[in-house]
Design an enzyme around this catalytic site. Structure first.
Site, PDB file in Angstrom:
ATOM      1  CD  GLU A   1      37.934  20.734  87.615  1.00  0.00           C
ATOM      2  OE1 GLU A   1      37.967  21.323  86.524  1.00  0.00           O
ATOM      3  OE2 GLU A   1      38.816  20.858  88.470  1.00  0.00           O
TER       4      GLU A   1
ATOM      5  CD  GLU B   1      43.350  21.993  92.879  1.00  0.00           C
ATOM      6  OE1 GLU B   1      42.175  22.349  92.965  1.00  0.00           O
ATOM      7  OE2 GLU B   1      44.052  22.187  91.884  1.00  0.00           O
TER       8      GLU B   1
END
Ligand SMILES: *[C@@H]1O[C@H](CO)[C@@H](O)[C@H](O)[C@H]1NC(C)=O
Ligand SMILES: *[C@@H]1O[C@H](CO)[C@@H](O)[C@H](O)[C@H]1NC(C)=O
Ligand SMILES: *[C@@H]1O[C@H](CO)[C@@H](O)[C@H](O)[C@H]1NC(C)=O
Ligand SMILES: *[C@@H]1O[C@H](CO)[C@@H](O)[C@H](O)[C@H]1NC(C)=O
Ligand SMILES: *[C@@H]1O[C@H](CO)[C@@H](O)[C@H](O)[C@H]1NC(C)=O
Ligand SMILES: *[C@@H]1O[C@H](CO)[C@@H](O)[C@H](O)[C@H]1NC(C)=O
Ligand SMILES: *[C@@H]1O[C@H](CO)[C@@H](O)[C@H](O)[C@H]1NC(C)=O
Length: 393
Positions: free
Chosen positions: A140, A145
């Protein structure tokens, strides 16, 4: 007059520049009316991965509710429900969407994301990242974020194999590393990720929008993973508007760099599906100590905010375009311990998700996909907790 040594260094510099010079061609161009055709919507009544106060709608339901649409400027808008009141319902969940790209990126890809607005606000948790169909074996890459009223963005990798960001990366990136070990061990709940904090202003929150947004670009090749952030005034001309020939070697240091010397980019990642969504509260934004960092004056806790739609006026993505460029080196596809069948083009992290209720242990791709995708979203959780830890130290 150049000395022999200087000439040697010049030659070295030239060869490095040549090694970095790559010709990218456009592979995907999601913009305007076709933007949402690039994605599938992972409908889910509950957020079983991150425990947020949300329901993820299907494409038809989200379109009907105006949670995803193309506005009059041709921008793709992704928002949470900001009109429904949940007053009096302590278990109220707000409607949102979880988008996964239909096609994955492969090694040799450059992803360019141009946005005007990133969701923000107390209790709001936006995510823009890529993930393999099998997590964590196919890895990932977290590109955008953070939570609540944070003002800077954070980058991270999460992979199953041995993977670190070496100390040497500090000289090859402009961001600030707060954690170097990218390795995830789900069975031991080890999932910190290797986090780099953006140091540029206006990379997140209201500052991003006020500056006119900007561009995030992620390059994944055999030298590693690099992520750049450019606030609107600084966007390079070769990724502005309709430019079609990006040349990252002209962009200066990336914000985050994960070199191959610490983490083999040809083996730790499988084909990466682009993921774009908005969560509310849950394990990161809703963690009391994280919440209090920026939102203590807004409410005693995160969940106290969820029922009032007025808290979600800024909980939306406003996107100009998302483009994927490639060097065409897709054949150097990574091999991991994961079943290769699920990594093929066309498979997606949720391709098995709709095959409801297949028994566990059957070993088929659908079953393993369901469980892996479920595990996957523990990632931002741990990233957030680690960020908190770093903050407190
Ligand atoms: C969605 O937007 C359309 C057009 O603006 C509007 O007519 C409709 O009422 C909206 N639907 C909802 C559920 O808000
Ligand atoms: C990184 O974390 C993994 C999982 O805890 C551990 O096995 C490994 O030794 C760590 N690597 C380093 C360099 O500390
Ligand atoms: C592409 O493949 C060639 C040949 O295998 C390799 O030399 C080159 O480094 C690769 N480039 C990228 C960006 O992966
Ligand atoms: C992407 O598509 C848009 C809309 O069709 C077009 O204007 C733009 O030039 C395309 N971008 C590239 C790099 O081809
Ligand atoms: C959050 O705050 C509200 C309002 O003070 C309170 O009613 C609720 O019990 C709190 N929830 C939690 C989980 O502490
Ligand atoms: C709700 O979100 C939409 C899309 O971002 C926006 O146009 C609208 O102004 C918002 N409404 C409120 C009441 O915040
Ligand atoms: C996608 O939806 C399924 C159920 O509908 C859920 O089990 C899975 O966790 C969801 N995946 C993600 C990444 O949210």
């Amino acid at each position: 007059m150049p000395s022999g040594r200087a000439l040697g260094l010049a030659a070295l510099a030239t060869s490095i520049a040549l090694a970095n010079a790559q010709t990218y061609t456009l592979a995907d161009n999601f913009t305007g009316a076709n933007f949402f055709n690039g994605f599938k919507y992972n409908a889910s009544a509950i957020d079983s991965n991150n425990f947020g106060n949300v329901h993820f709608l299907s494409q038809s339901a989200a379109t009907q509710a105006n949670l995803t649409f193309i506005d009059s400027n041709g921008h793709a808008i992704i928002t949470v429900d900001n009109t429904t009141s949940g007053a009096g319902d302590p278990s109220f969940g707000r409607n949102s969407v979880y988008l996964l790209s239909n096609s994955p990126l492969n090694i040799g890809s450059l992803l360019v994301f141009d946005a005007n607005h990133i969701p923000f606000g107390c209790s709001v948790w936006p995510g823009f990242f890529t993930q393999g169909a099998i997590w964590p074996q196919q890895g990932e890459i977290d590109i955008i974020e953070n939570v609540n009223l944070a003002t800077i963005n954070q980058y991270s990798l999460h992979v199953a194999d041995t993977c670190n960001q070496p100390a040497s990366a500090a000289q090859q990136q402009s961001g600030k590393t707060t954690s170097t070990n990218c390795t995830v061990v789900p069975s031991l709940d080890i999932n910190n990720g290797c986090i780099v904090q953006e140091t540029q202003q206006n990379s997140f929150g209201s500052g991003f929008a006020t500056a006119g947004g900007g561009v995030y670009a992620m390059q994944w090749n055999d030298q590693g993973v690099s992520v750049w952030f450019f606030s609107r005034p600084n966007v390079p001309s070769d990724i502005s508007s309709d430019a079609a020939n990006p040349n990252p070697s002209n962009w200066g240091l990336p914000s985050a760099f994960y070199p191959a010397s610490g983490c083999d980019p040809t083996t730790v990642f499988g084909p990466q599906f682009i993921t774009l969504y908005i969560d509310i509260c849950g394990a990161f934004a809703g963690a009391q100590s994280v919440f209090e960092q920026t939102c203590a004056s807004a409410a005693p806790n995160c969940s106290a905010l969820v029922q009032d739609p007025a808290n979600y006026a800024d909980a939306y993505w406003d996107i100009n375009f998302l483009r994927v460029f490639t060097t065409g080196n897709n054949s150097a596809g990574p091999t991991t311990g994961a079943p290769s069948s699920t990594g093929s083009s066309g498979a997606s992290p949720t391709s098995g998700g709709s095959a409801s209720g297949s028994g566990s242990g059957s070993g088929n791709a659908a079953t393993s996909t369901i469980s892996s995708v479920k595990d996957m979203m523990m990632v931002p959780v741990a990233a957030g907790l680690f960020a908190l830890l770093a903050f407190m130290i």
